[in-house]
Scaffold this motif. Sequence first.
Motif, PDB file in Angstrom:
ATOM      1  N   VAL A  39       8.970 -12.593   4.627  1.00  0.00           N
ATOM      2  CA  VAL A  39       8.289 -13.015   3.411  1.00  0.00           C
ATOM      3  C   VAL A  39       9.217 -12.819   2.221  1.00  0.00           C
ATOM      4  N   ASP A  40       9.342 -13.864   1.418  1.00  0.00           N
ATOM      5  CA  ASP A  40      10.037 -13.784   0.132  1.00  0.00           C
ATOM      6  C   ASP A  40       9.032 -14.110  -0.962  1.00  0.00           C
ATOM      7  N   TYR A  41       8.877 -13.187  -1.901  1.00  0.00           N
ATOM      8  CA  TYR A  41       7.904 -13.360  -2.974  1.00  0.00           C
ATOM      9  C   TYR A  41       8.557 -12.860  -4.266  1.00  0.00           C
ATOM     10  N   PRO A  42       9.391 -13.687  -4.908  1.00  0.00           N
ATOM     11  CA  PRO A  42      10.168 -13.232  -6.074  1.00  0.00           C
ATOM     12  C   PRO A  42       9.325 -12.771  -7.259  1.00  0.00           C
ATOM     13  N   ALA A  43       8.111 -13.309  -7.404  1.00  0.00           N
ATOM     14  CA  ALA A  43       7.287 -12.969  -8.567  1.00  0.00           C
ATOM     15  C   ALA A  43       6.476 -11.701  -8.374  1.00  0.00           C
ATOM     16  N   PHE A  44       6.551 -11.093  -7.206  1.00  0.00           N
ATOM     17  CA  PHE A  44       5.693  -9.949  -6.890  1.00  0.00           C
ATOM     18  C   PHE A  44       5.946  -8.785  -7.848  1.00  0.00           C
ATOM     19  N   ASP A  45       4.875  -8.118  -8.227  1.00  0.00           N
ATOM     20  CA  ASP A  45       4.925  -6.916  -9.073  1.00  0.00           C
ATOM     21  C   ASP A  45       5.677  -7.174 -10.379  1.00  0.00           C
ATOM     22  N   GLY A  46       5.211  -8.180 -11.092  1.00  0.00           N
ATOM     23  CA  GLY A  46       5.786  -8.454 -12.406  1.00  0.00           C
ATOM     24  C   GLY A  46       7.215  -8.928 -12.374  1.00  0.00           C
ATOM     25  N   GLY A  47       7.616  -9.557 -11.273  1.00  0.00           N
ATOM     26  CA  GLY A  47       8.971 -10.078 -11.164  1.00  0.00           C
ATOM     27  C   GLY A  47       9.956  -9.142 -10.495  1.00  0.00           C
ATOM     28  N   ARG A  48       9.518  -7.957 -10.069  1.00  0.00           N
ATOM     29  CA  ARG A  48      10.418  -7.091  -9.304  1.00  0.00           C
ATOM     30  C   ARG A  48      10.817  -7.752  -7.991  1.00  0.00           C
ATOM     31  N   GLY A  49       9.900  -8.507  -7.425  1.00  0.00           N
ATOM     32  CA  GLY A  49      10.180  -9.244  -6.202  1.00  0.00           C
ATOM     33  C   GLY A  49       9.933  -8.419  -4.962  1.00  0.00           C
ATOM     34  N   LEU A  50       9.542  -9.106  -3.899  1.00  0.00           N
ATOM     35  CA  LEU A  50       9.328  -8.471  -2.598  1.00  0.00           C
ATOM     36  C   LEU A  50       9.980  -9.299  -1.515  1.00  0.00           C
TER      37      LEU A  50
ATOM     38  N   ARG B 277      11.616  -4.612   0.898  1.00  0.00           N
ATOM     39  CA  ARG B 277      12.279  -4.285  -0.366  1.00  0.00           C
ATOM     40  C   ARG B 277      11.406  -4.763  -1.517  1.00  0.00           C
ATOM     41  N   ILE B 278      11.123  -3.848  -2.447  1.00  0.00           N
ATOM     42  CA  ILE B 278      10.412  -4.183  -3.675  1.00  0.00           C
ATOM     43  C   ILE B 278      11.312  -3.779  -4.830  1.00  0.00           C
ATOM     44  N   GLY B 279      11.752  -4.759  -5.594  1.00  0.00           N
ATOM     45  CA  GLY B 279      12.754  -4.480  -6.606  1.00  0.00           C
ATOM     46  C   GLY B 279      14.019  -3.969  -5.940  1.00  0.00           C
ATOM     47  N   SER B 280      14.475  -2.790  -6.324  1.00  0.00           N
ATOM     48  CA  SER B 280      15.660  -2.189  -5.703  1.00  0.00           C
ATOM     49  C   SER B 280      15.299  -1.101  -4.706  1.00  0.00           C
TER      50      SER B 280
ATOM     51  N   LEU C 117       0.837  -1.190   0.000  1.00  0.00           N
ATOM     52  CA  LEU C 117       0.000   0.000   0.000  1.00  0.00           C
ATOM     53  C   LEU C 117       0.873   1.241   0.000  1.00  0.00           C
ATOM     54  N   ASP C 118       0.662   2.115  -0.978  1.00  0.00           N
ATOM     55  CA  ASP C 118       1.385   3.381  -1.050  1.00  0.00           C
ATOM     56  C   ASP C 118       0.353   4.502  -0.920  1.00  0.00           C
ATOM     57  N   PHE C 119       0.369   5.194   0.222  1.00  0.00           N
ATOM     58  CA  PHE C 119      -0.623   6.232   0.491  1.00  0.00           C
ATOM     59  C   PHE C 119      -0.253   7.575  -0.130  1.00  0.00           C
ATOM     60  N   ARG C 120       0.965   7.671  -0.679  1.00  0.00           N
ATOM     61  CA  ARG C 120       1.396   8.936  -1.265  1.00  0.00           C
ATOM     62  C   ARG C 120       0.871   9.076  -2.688  1.00  0.00           C
ATOM     63  N   THR C 121       0.792   7.975  -3.428  1.00  0.00           N
ATOM     64  CA  THR C 121       0.463   8.041  -4.843  1.00  0.00           C
ATOM     65  C   THR C 121      -1.004   8.380  -5.133  1.00  0.00           C
ATOM     66  N   PRO C 122      -2.027   7.743  -4.528  1.00  0.00           N
ATOM     67  CA  PRO C 122      -1.974   6.473  -3.810  1.00  0.00           C
ATOM     68  C   PRO C 122      -2.246   5.298  -4.765  1.00  0.00           C
ATOM     69  N   HIS C 123      -1.749   4.105  -4.389  1.00  0.00           N
ATOM     70  CA  HIS C 123      -2.064   2.900  -5.137  1.00  0.00           C
ATOM     71  C   HIS C 123      -1.731   1.681  -4.289  1.00  0.00           C
ATOM     72  N   GLU C 124      -2.192   0.527  -4.741  1.00  0.00           N
ATOM     73  CA  GLU C 124      -1.895  -0.720  -4.026  1.00  0.00           C
ATOM     74  C   GLU C 124      -1.619  -1.827  -5.033  1.00  0.00           C
ATOM     75  N   ILE C 125      -0.822  -2.793  -4.597  1.00  0.00           N
ATOM     76  CA  ILE C 125      -0.540  -3.993  -5.380  1.00  0.00           C
ATOM     77  C   ILE C 125      -0.856  -5.193  -4.499  1.00  0.00           C
ATOM     78  N   THR C 126      -1.750  -6.035  -4.947  1.00  0.00           N
ATOM     79  CA  THR C 126      -2.100  -7.248  -4.212  1.00  0.00           C
ATOM     80  C   THR C 126      -1.856  -8.456  -5.102  1.00  0.00           C
ATOM     81  N   GLU C 127      -1.120  -9.425  -4.579  1.00  0.00           N
ATOM     82  CA  GLU C 127      -0.886 -10.670  -5.309  1.00  0.00           C
ATOM     83  C   GLU C 127      -1.032 -11.847  -4.358  1.00  0.00           C
ATOM     84  N   ASN C 128      -1.631 -12.916  -4.869  1.00  0.00           N
ATOM     85  CA  ASN C 128      -1.924 -14.091  -4.061  1.00  0.00           C
ATOM     86  C   ASN C 128      -1.412 -15.357  -4.725  1.00  0.00           C
TER      87      ASN C 128
END
Length: 339
Positions: free
Chosen positions: A129-140, A183-186, A75-86
């Motif tokens: 949590v390790d989620y390499p596929a998060f956000d199109g492969g950027r990883g989390l 960390r999301i991507g870099s 969740l990014d409250f500055r933009t704002p936007h969210e990314i949810t992946e399951n």
Amino acid sequence: MQTLMSPGPLLDDRGHLVETGWAPSEIRKYRRSAITAPKFRIKEWDYYCVLTADYGIALTVADNGYMGLLGVSWLDFRTPHEITENVMLPFPMGRLGLPESADDGDVVVSKGKARFEFRHVDGGRHLIVDYPAFDGGRGLHADLFLAGPVDDRMVIATPFPKASRSFYYNQKINCLPAAGTVRIGSDDFTFRSEDSFGVLDWGRGVWTYDNTWYWGSASGLVNGERFGFNIGYGFGDTRAASENIVFVGGRAHKLDRIDFDIPQGTYDGAPWNFSSNDGRFGMTFEPIIDRAATFDVGVLRSIQHQVFGKFSGTVILDDGTSVVVRDLLGFAEEVRNRW
């Protein structure tokens, strides 16, 4: 009537609740083996949400019988936007081994390259949590420590009408100071315990097929003191006790009934309003992000609107003290499930 539960097992030898009501601690002991309903009806989950003024993360591990879930929301409250992946897990049926206590036992689940760890450590909880596929492969990668002060919490045990083997046993632990990084991507995002707070939603039970519930939660600082609340309804028959409660400095102040007034036709537009029948809780909620999700596969259907935003209003404590709240970050939701 608000019934305060006494110590003992949660279920009797028929799989029925021994007692219904609420408590400020884990006073009733849940045992999955005591359930007499079919395995595919059992619902178990651990959900953590950690928020700062600028961003936040929500993590879910759920075993809902015929469907399991590993979930991350950024969740990014500055933009704002969210990314949810399951990551969906077919027919776990208890194989995730979720703990029978919110205060003991670890959650460790992997699916492919995604790995979730919710561990108890000295002084609190360690979430990794390790989620390499998060956000199109950027990883989390998330590494967070939630301090565990000895606070009151919301614990509720409720039945479902006309379903004697169905029940809801739930704990909400608010105002957990959080520190660490995501960390999301870099990009690195820092959480500091002085202004980052988490909540744990720990649920165990046997649910009926078709339900709609309303839930709201907030944790933060008010007048320099840890302050939070849990509000909601739709979780079975709550005549013995609601789950509405306010926490100030770790102490619980129990409330009665609270109504959610959600503007029709929108979830993230006009303000929401909340009011209690005892006049002790009145809040306005300004939406920022609607984390909307719809899942519809055959007999399984879920329509979710978890809306993040800011609460402002007044709460009356047990001793009559009035606490004014301004722009306290949290969320409120409407969820309709057929599961």
